[in-house]
Design a protein around this motif. Sequence first.
Motif, PDB file in Angstrom:
ATOM      1  N   ASP A 125      38.499  45.408  44.333  1.00 42.04           N
ATOM      2  CA  ASP A 125      38.406  46.861  44.172  1.00 42.04           C
ATOM      3  C   ASP A 125      39.723  47.575  44.481  1.00 42.04           C
ATOM      4  O   ASP A 125      39.922  48.716  44.073  1.00 42.04           O
ATOM      5  CB  ASP A 125      37.317  47.411  45.103  1.00 42.04           C
ATOM      6  CG  ASP A 125      35.928  46.971  44.686  1.00 42.04           C
ATOM      7  OD1 ASP A 125      35.798  46.425  43.563  1.00 42.04           O
ATOM      8  OD2 ASP A 125      34.978  47.145  45.474  1.00 42.04           O
ATOM      9  N   VAL A 126      40.603  46.922  45.237  1.00 42.35           N
ATOM     10  CA  VAL A 126      41.837  47.583  45.679  1.00 42.35           C
ATOM     11  C   VAL A 126      43.036  47.240  44.790  1.00 42.35           C
ATOM     12  O   VAL A 126      43.748  48.128  44.315  1.00 42.35           O
ATOM     13  CB  VAL A 126      42.156  47.198  47.143  1.00 42.35           C
ATOM     14  CG1 VAL A 126      43.482  47.808  47.589  1.00 42.35           C
ATOM     15  CG2 VAL A 126      41.018  47.644  48.067  1.00 42.35           C
ATOM     16  N   CYS A 127      43.248  45.959  44.556  1.00 39.98           N
ATOM     17  CA  CYS A 127      44.490  45.515  43.898  1.00 39.98           C
ATOM     18  C   CYS A 127      44.321  45.193  42.412  1.00 39.98           C
ATOM     19  O   CYS A 127      45.251  44.676  41.792  1.00 39.98           O
ATOM     20  CB  CYS A 127      45.058  44.293  44.620  1.00 39.98           C
ATOM     21  SG  CYS A 127      45.523  44.604  46.336  1.00 39.98           S
ATOM     22  N   LYS A 144      31.670  41.944  49.854  1.00 35.92           N
ATOM     23  CA  LYS A 144      32.026  42.751  48.693  1.00 35.92           C
ATOM     24  C   LYS A 144      32.912  43.924  49.110  1.00 35.92           C
ATOM     25  O   LYS A 144      32.894  44.343  50.259  1.00 35.92           O
ATOM     26  CB  LYS A 144      30.765  43.317  48.023  1.00 35.92           C
ATOM     27  CG  LYS A 144      29.758  42.274  47.594  1.00 35.92           C
ATOM     28  CD  LYS A 144      28.510  42.934  47.028  1.00 35.92           C
ATOM     29  CE  LYS A 144      27.464  41.896  46.641  1.00 35.92           C
ATOM     30  NZ  LYS A 144      26.229  42.527  46.100  1.00 35.92           N
ATOM     31  N   GLY A 145      33.661  44.437  48.144  1.00 33.52           N
ATOM     32  CA  GLY A 145      34.452  45.631  48.389  1.00 33.52           C
ATOM     33  C   GLY A 145      35.804  45.336  49.006  1.00 33.52           C
ATOM     34  O   GLY A 145      36.110  44.202  49.378  1.00 33.52           O
ATOM     35  N   MET A 194      41.504  31.973  49.819  1.00 34.02           N
ATOM     36  CA  MET A 194      41.994  32.565  48.585  1.00 34.02           C
ATOM     37  C   MET A 194      42.918  33.714  49.008  1.00 34.02           C
ATOM     38  O   MET A 194      42.555  34.539  49.848  1.00 34.02           O
ATOM     39  CB  MET A 194      40.846  33.087  47.724  1.00 34.02           C
ATOM     40  CG  MET A 194      39.878  31.997  47.266  1.00 34.02           C
ATOM     41  SD  MET A 194      40.675  30.650  46.333  1.00 34.02           S
ATOM     42  CE  MET A 194      41.199  31.499  44.833  1.00 34.02           C
ATOM     43  N   VAL A 195      44.100  33.754  48.416  1.00 34.71           N
ATOM     44  CA  VAL A 195      45.121  34.712  48.821  1.00 34.71           C
ATOM     45  C   VAL A 195      45.396  35.686  47.681  1.00 34.71           C
ATOM     46  O   VAL A 195      45.618  35.270  46.538  1.00 34.71           O
ATOM     47  CB  VAL A 195      46.433  33.995  49.201  1.00 34.71           C
ATOM     48  CG1 VAL A 195      47.469  34.997  49.707  1.00 34.71           C
ATOM     49  CG2 VAL A 195      46.169  32.918  50.250  1.00 34.71           C
ATOM     50  N   CYS A 196      45.359  36.963  48.000  1.00 34.62           N
ATOM     51  CA  CYS A 196      45.638  37.998  46.998  1.00 34.62           C
ATOM     52  C   CYS A 196      47.128  37.959  46.651  1.00 34.62           C
ATOM     53  O   CYS A 196      47.983  38.058  47.532  1.00 34.62           O
ATOM     54  CB  CYS A 196      45.253  39.379  47.526  1.00 34.62           C
ATOM     55  SG  CYS A 196      45.657  40.728  46.384  1.00 34.62           S
ATOM     56  N   ARG A 197      47.438  37.812  45.372  1.00 32.02           N
ATOM     57  CA  ARG A 197      48.837  37.749  44.952  1.00 32.02           C
ATOM     58  C   ARG A 197      49.538  39.099  45.086  1.00 32.02           C
ATOM     59  O   ARG A 197      50.758  39.160  45.121  1.00 32.02           O
ATOM     60  CB  ARG A 197      48.925  37.311  43.487  1.00 32.02           C
ATOM     61  CG  ARG A 197      48.575  35.865  43.232  1.00 32.02           C
ATOM     62  CD  ARG A 197      48.926  35.496  41.795  1.00 32.02           C
ATOM     63  NE  ARG A 197      48.663  34.111  41.520  1.00 32.02           N
ATOM     64  CZ  ARG A 197      47.615  33.680  40.831  1.00 32.02           C
ATOM     65  NH1 ARG A 197      46.739  34.542  40.371  1.00 32.02           N
ATOM     66  NH2 ARG A 197      47.441  32.405  40.599  1.00 32.02           N
ATOM     67  N   ASN A 198      48.776  40.171  45.192  1.00 32.08           N
ATOM     68  CA  ASN A 198      49.400  41.483  45.270  1.00 32.08           C
ATOM     69  C   ASN A 198      49.697  41.904  46.696  1.00 32.08           C
ATOM     70  O   ASN A 198      50.805  42.327  47.013  1.00 32.08           O
ATOM     71  CB  ASN A 198      48.495  42.529  44.608  1.00 32.08           C
ATOM     72  CG  ASN A 198      49.189  43.859  44.441  1.00 32.08           C
ATOM     73  OD1 ASN A 198      50.293  43.921  43.901  1.00 32.08           O
ATOM     74  ND2 ASN A 198      48.571  44.925  44.905  1.00 32.08           N
ATOM     75  N   CYS A 199      48.708  41.761  47.592  1.00 33.49           N
ATOM     76  CA  CYS A 199      48.900  42.250  48.969  1.00 33.49           C
ATOM     77  C   CYS A 199      49.044  41.121  49.984  1.00 33.49           C
ATOM     78  O   CYS A 199      49.394  41.363  51.136  1.00 33.49           O
ATOM     79  CB  CYS A 199      47.757  43.165  49.381  1.00 33.49           C
ATOM     80  SG  CYS A 199      46.169  42.306  49.591  1.00 33.49           S
ATOM     81  N   GLY A 245      46.719  43.429  38.429  1.00 33.05           N
ATOM     82  CA  GLY A 245      46.417  42.343  37.499  1.00 33.05           C
ATOM     83  C   GLY A 245      46.947  40.996  37.931  1.00 33.05           C
ATOM     84  O   GLY A 245      47.286  40.161  37.091  1.00 33.05           O
ATOM     85  N   LYS A 246      47.007  40.743  39.241  1.00 33.22           N
ATOM     86  CA  LYS A 246      47.601  39.490  39.725  1.00 33.22           C
ATOM     87  C   LYS A 246      46.576  38.456  40.177  1.00 33.22           C
ATOM     88  O   LYS A 246      46.827  37.269  40.140  1.00 33.22           O
ATOM     89  CB  LYS A 246      48.564  39.791  40.877  1.00 33.22           C
ATOM     90  CG  LYS A 246      49.752  40.643  40.457  1.00 33.22           C
ATOM     91  CD  LYS A 246      50.680  40.900  41.641  1.00 33.22           C
ATOM     92  CE  LYS A 246      51.883  41.731  41.220  1.00 33.22           C
ATOM     93  NZ  LYS A 246      52.766  42.013  42.374  1.00 33.22           N
ATOM     94  N   GLY A 247      45.441  38.881  40.676  1.00 30.45           N
ATOM     95  CA  GLY A 247      44.405  37.936  41.086  1.00 30.45           C
ATOM     96  C   GLY A 247      44.723  37.197  42.380  1.00 30.45           C
ATOM     97  O   GLY A 247      45.466  37.693  43.236  1.00 30.45           O
TER      98      GLY A 247
END
Length: 207
Positions: free
Chosen positions: A136-138, A170-171, A152-157, A142-144
């Motif tokens: 919902d945030v990043c 969720k969220g 699992m690591v967010c590629r954006n943050c 479009g990085k996933g």
Amino acid sequence: MSRKKKKSTKAIASGQQAEVSRSTPDNDKMASKKAAVLGTEKKRHRPLAVLLTCVVLVAGGIYFVIHRMNAGNSDTPVVQAQVSANSAATEFAYPVALFEDGNARHYEYKGPGVTIKYFILKSSDGVIRAAFDACDVCWRAGKGYFQVGDNMVCRNCGQRFASIKVNEVKGGCNPSPLTRNIQGDNVVIRINDILEGSPYFNFSGRI
């Protein structure tokens, strides 16, 4: 000042010059050793050494994070999960055995005007889980996500999420859950459930 005193001062000055002039490589070496023994030389250079060490450590940390995130961007294989427009298929079935190693598999489904990305993995508690490759945030970036160990690591943050939290939380920056069912030896995901993730991958109106 009397002539005698002037002579005396001149003599002292001459003596200092003579002292300096007697400086030799051996004397310099002895002076360095003496400073090293007394600790004066080390004290003088210690702050600079500490500063340089900190700079090297910080630079190394930044390099590691950037390298790791880039590696995740480029090393994650993606499998196309597209069906033809005339296909009557309404769901995808993946063998449960495919996820036994605990590695996340990334998939793409090319729907009408949008490519929807998701991943499936077997978490450390033995449950098969699925989520959209967005949150919902990043999602606008479009990085996933990419996987590091059990996270699992967010590629954006750069935030990490334990595998056992997928489909549970969720969220926020958590991977958005994707409905999945275990039917016999297969993980089954309905295409209609995949299409519900379309808003995460429609970037036409992103800011």
